[in-house]
Write a protein that holds these residues in place. Structure first.
Motif, PDB file in Angstrom:
ATOM      1  N   GLN A   1       0.910  -1.400  -0.174  1.00  0.00           N
ATOM      2  CA  GLN A   1       0.174   0.179   0.221  1.00  0.00           C
ATOM      3  C   GLN A   1       1.233   1.151   0.357  1.00  0.00           C
ATOM      4  O   GLN A   1       0.596   2.428  -0.738  1.00  0.00           O
ATOM      5  CB  GLN A   1      -0.696   0.629   1.288  1.00  0.00           C
ATOM      6  CG  GLN A   1      -2.215  -1.284   1.748  1.00  0.00           C
ATOM      7  CD  GLN A   1      -3.058  -1.284   2.662  1.00  0.00           C
ATOM      8  OE1 GLN A   1      -3.207  -0.135   2.756  1.00  0.00           O
ATOM      9  NE2 GLN A   1      -2.999  -2.478   3.442  1.00  0.00           N
ATOM     10  N   GLU A   2       2.509   0.959   0.167  1.00  0.00           N
ATOM     11  CA  GLU A   2       3.359   2.378   0.049  1.00  0.00           C
ATOM     12  C   GLU A   2       3.427   1.852  -1.053  1.00  0.00           C
ATOM     13  O   GLU A   2       4.533   3.308  -1.263  1.00  0.00           O
ATOM     14  CB  GLU A   2       4.417   1.979   1.931  1.00  0.00           C
ATOM     15  CG  GLU A   2       3.310   2.484   3.254  1.00  0.00           C
ATOM     16  CD  GLU A   2       3.994   1.132   4.537  1.00  0.00           C
ATOM     17  OE1 GLU A   2       3.605   1.491   4.937  1.00  0.00           O
ATOM     18  OE2 GLU A   2       4.818   0.765   4.110  1.00  0.00           O
ATOM     19  N   GLU A   3       4.162   1.367  -1.020  1.00  0.00           N
ATOM     20  CA  GLU A   3       5.461   1.414  -2.329  1.00  0.00           C
ATOM     21  C   GLU A   3       4.872   1.228  -2.943  1.00  0.00           C
ATOM     22  O   GLU A   3       5.070   2.760  -4.414  1.00  0.00           O
ATOM     23  CB  GLU A   3       5.583  -0.674  -2.184  1.00  0.00           C
ATOM     24  CG  GLU A   3       6.590  -0.765  -0.638  1.00  0.00           C
ATOM     25  CD  GLU A   3       7.241  -1.935  -0.723  1.00  0.00           C
ATOM     26  OE1 GLU A   3       8.481  -2.642  -0.952  1.00  0.00           O
ATOM     27  OE2 GLU A   3       5.940  -3.072  -0.166  1.00  0.00           O
ATOM     28  N   ALA A   4       4.087   0.506  -4.325  1.00  0.00           N
ATOM     29  CA  ALA A   4       3.306   0.666  -4.684  1.00  0.00           C
ATOM     30  C   ALA A   4       2.894   2.070  -5.470  1.00  0.00           C
ATOM     31  O   ALA A   4       3.558   2.193  -7.290  1.00  0.00           O
ATOM     32  CB  ALA A   4       1.851  -0.476  -5.597  1.00  0.00           C
ATOM     33  N   PRO A   5       2.196   2.725  -4.877  1.00  0.00           N
ATOM     34  CA  PRO A   5       1.872   4.939  -5.458  1.00  0.00           C
ATOM     35  C   PRO A   5       3.123   5.313  -5.477  1.00  0.00           C
ATOM     36  O   PRO A   5       3.207   6.403  -6.588  1.00  0.00           O
ATOM     37  CB  PRO A   5       1.504   4.710  -4.120  1.00  0.00           C
ATOM     38  CG  PRO A   5       0.102   3.849  -3.378  1.00  0.00           C
ATOM     39  CD  PRO A   5       1.390   2.898  -3.524  1.00  0.00           C
ATOM     40  N   ALA A   6       4.572   5.086  -4.715  1.00  0.00           N
ATOM     41  CA  ALA A   6       5.102   5.728  -5.165  1.00  0.00           C
ATOM     42  C   ALA A   6       5.403   5.413  -6.543  1.00  0.00           C
ATOM     43  O   ALA A   6       6.559   6.293  -6.599  1.00  0.00           O
ATOM     44  CB  ALA A   6       6.658   4.845  -4.421  1.00  0.00           C
ATOM     45  N   LEU A   7       5.248   4.653  -7.286  1.00  0.00           N
ATOM     46  CA  LEU A   7       5.839   3.714  -8.144  1.00  0.00           C
ATOM     47  C   LEU A   7       4.520   4.333  -9.695  1.00  0.00           C
ATOM     48  O   LEU A   7       4.305   3.659 -10.340  1.00  0.00           O
ATOM     49  CB  LEU A   7       6.539   2.582  -8.709  1.00  0.00           C
ATOM     50  CG  LEU A   7       7.496   1.957  -8.120  1.00  0.00           C
ATOM     51  CD1 LEU A   7       7.842   0.676  -8.154  1.00  0.00           C
ATOM     52  CD2 LEU A   7       8.359   3.303  -8.444  1.00  0.00           C
ATOM     53  N   GLY A   8       4.202   4.692  -9.206  1.00  0.00           N
ATOM     54  CA  GLY A   8       2.140   4.527  -9.841  1.00  0.00           C
ATOM     55  C   GLY A   8       1.274   4.235  -9.927  1.00  0.00           C
ATOM     56  O   GLY A   8       0.607   3.880 -10.753  1.00  0.00           O
ATOM     57  N   LYS A   9       1.478   3.481  -8.753  1.00  0.00           N
ATOM     58  CA  LYS A   9       0.260   1.829  -9.314  1.00  0.00           C
ATOM     59  C   LYS A   9      -0.480   1.890  -8.878  1.00  0.00           C
ATOM     60  O   LYS A   9      -0.699   1.981  -7.622  1.00  0.00           O
ATOM     61  CB  LYS A   9       1.164   0.022  -9.312  1.00  0.00           C
ATOM     62  CG  LYS A   9       2.588   0.381 -10.323  1.00  0.00           C
ATOM     63  CD  LYS A   9       2.447   0.765 -11.755  1.00  0.00           C
ATOM     64  CE  LYS A   9       3.698   0.629 -12.456  1.00  0.00           C
ATOM     65  NZ  LYS A   9       3.844   0.714 -13.675  1.00  0.00           N
ATOM     66  N   PRO A  10      -1.806   1.633  -9.512  1.00  0.00           N
ATOM     67  CA  PRO A  10      -3.511   1.754  -7.995  1.00  0.00           C
ATOM     68  C   PRO A  10      -3.250   0.609  -7.405  1.00  0.00           C
ATOM     69  O   PRO A  10      -2.803  -0.707  -7.809  1.00  0.00           O
ATOM     70  CB  PRO A  10      -4.095   1.534  -9.118  1.00  0.00           C
ATOM     71  CG  PRO A  10      -3.561   2.233 -10.719  1.00  0.00           C
ATOM     72  CD  PRO A  10      -1.937   1.564 -10.364  1.00  0.00           C
ATOM     73  N   VAL A  11      -3.537   0.412  -5.403  1.00  0.00           N
ATOM     74  CA  VAL A  11      -3.508  -0.260  -5.190  1.00  0.00           C
ATOM     75  C   VAL A  11      -4.853  -0.751  -5.080  1.00  0.00           C
ATOM     76  O   VAL A  11      -5.878   0.185  -4.146  1.00  0.00           O
ATOM     77  CB  VAL A  11      -2.459   0.243  -3.865  1.00  0.00           C
ATOM     78  CG1 VAL A  11      -3.117  -1.922  -3.228  1.00  0.00           C
ATOM     79  CG2 VAL A  11      -0.934  -0.003  -4.175  1.00  0.00           C
ATOM     80  N   LEU A  12      -5.278  -2.018  -5.234  1.00  0.00           N
ATOM     81  CA  LEU A  12      -6.538  -2.404  -4.258  1.00  0.00           C
ATOM     82  C   LEU A  12      -6.541  -3.278  -3.374  1.00  0.00           C
ATOM     83  O   LEU A  12      -5.770  -4.935  -3.366  1.00  0.00           O
ATOM     84  CB  LEU A  12      -7.505  -3.232  -5.449  1.00  0.00           C
ATOM     85  CG  LEU A  12      -7.724  -2.687  -6.726  1.00  0.00           C
ATOM     86  CD1 LEU A  12      -8.374  -3.209  -7.349  1.00  0.00           C
ATOM     87  CD2 LEU A  12      -9.048  -1.365  -6.048  1.00  0.00           C
TER      88      LEU A  12
END
Length: 374
Positions: free
Chosen positions: A295-306
């Protein structure tokens, strides 16, 4: 004058990822004498991170045994770490997050009146059984830690509501962003570190890749069944492919293998080391997860998280729009995933949202706090 003696204690892969940037700084800083103790709560996955980060623990308790209960693990960790503390006599103990190792390490330090620095402090879901047992672990440490390094203002506010002394609470950002920046630079310099996904990248080149992680205890059973069924239904689409590093726990493996094995566009693979996991985040279009760190890492690379959980102790991502809670109901997971696949505006809104979890300088802030804390 000798530097402050810091003993950093951890046992799992996520703890190692979030602490190695701080350990690197402590090792290079003349203000400190740095010592590392690992419980090896995650043996193989922990060792992968230690290797890539170049960390050699001073103490390795190697605590895990087959079929070990939580109370057995806690007791062995508490006494094992206690012996290390009696030998090293640190000025500060540093723990991160909410594992059994964190609870035991902090409690052993408290029994000896050694100051505790809690990295990633203040996360709260509000439900003591979600995540279980992590919610109670971190709440307990929060009652006696001397230095609380909150990743966000939301986490800091949670601590203040619990009457934690304001002077001991500091917003530092989350060190996971420091770690991610470090490892992506390593991959840029040495692409072979993450070359193990190249065949899957080529195989799925014409499809949008959805990365999956799932391991939460509270999802064992019916929750895992719902997640597996959702992935199977989504895999019937011709425009997507799934890369799923399957957790070693048999409660996860048995369900996923039974439901998903043999599907052409679902790759059930072994757990990934840290560089390969960072690469998976980079090549994925969407991440489906019940993990906290993703939930923290993916947004740093612009990836939506479900987020396939009913609650999250990281509401900042939901509030910022980088993550969405979808639970473990198959219908809901399918609906929300297809919304992102089929609605470019909905996808862009999540992909471009600001990541609230840090700027990559969190470890340095914590290092400075440890140098000056009284």
């Amino acid at each position: 004058m000798d530097g402050r003696r810091i003993l950093t204690i951890f046992g799992t892969r996520p703890e190692a990822i979030k602490l190695f940037p701080l350990i690197h700084l402590l090792d290079r800083d003349d203000r400190f004498e740095s010592c590392v103790c690992v419980s090896a709560q995650h043996r193989g996955m922990l060792d992968q991170v230690l290797d890539i980060a170049g960390i050699e623990p001073h103490h390795d308790l190697d605590l895990m045994t087959d079929g070990q209960s939580l109370d057995e693990l806690t007791a062995r960790a508490l006494t094992g770490i206690g012996r290390v503390l009696d030998r090293e006599k640190p000025d500060w103990v540093v723990v991160q997050g909410d594992t059994t190792t964190v609870l035991a390490g902090a409690l052993a330090a408290y029994y000896r009146k050694i100051a505790v620095c809690h990295v990633e402090a203040g996360l709260r879901s509000g439900d003591i059984y979600q995540p279980w047992p992590e919610e109670v672990n971190r709440r307990t440490v929060g009652t006696f830690a001397k230095l609380h390094c909150a990743p966000t203002q939301t986490s800091a506010d949670a601590l203040l509501r619990e009457n934690i002394a304001p002077a001991s609470v500091h917003v530092t950002g989350n060190t996971v962003i420091d770690a991610l920046k470090w490892v992506t630079q390593q991959i840029d310099d040495r692409p072979e570190l993450a070359a193990g996904l190249s065949d899957l990248e080529q195989r799925f080149a014409a499809k949008r890749i959805i990365g999956v992680t799932s391991h939460r205890r509270e999802n064992f059973g019916e929750g895992m069944q719902g997640i597996a069924k959702a992935i199977r239904r989504l895999a019937s689409r011709g425009d997507v492919a799934f890369i799923f590093p399957v957790h070693l726990n048999p409660n996860v493996r048995a369900v996923m293998n039974a439901e998903l094995e043999g599907l052409d566009n679902v790759a059930l693979i072994e757990p990934l080391d840290y560089p390969h996991f960072a690469k998976l985040l980079d090549i994925s279009h969407i991440m489906l997860t019940d993990s906290g760190g993703v939930q923290e890492e993916a947004p740093a690379l612009g990836k939506p998280v479900l987020v396939m959980r009913e609650t999250t102790e990281r509401p900042e991502g939901v509030a910022a729009g980088t993550a969405r809670l979808v639970g473990t109901d198959a219908e809901t997971i399918v609906r929300e995933t297809e919304r992102l696949l089929d609605d470019p505006a909905a996808y862009a809104a999540m992909a471009r949202a600001h990541n609230p979890f840090g700027d990559g300088n969190s470890a340095q802030r914590i290092c400075d706090l440890l140098a000056h804390a009284s």
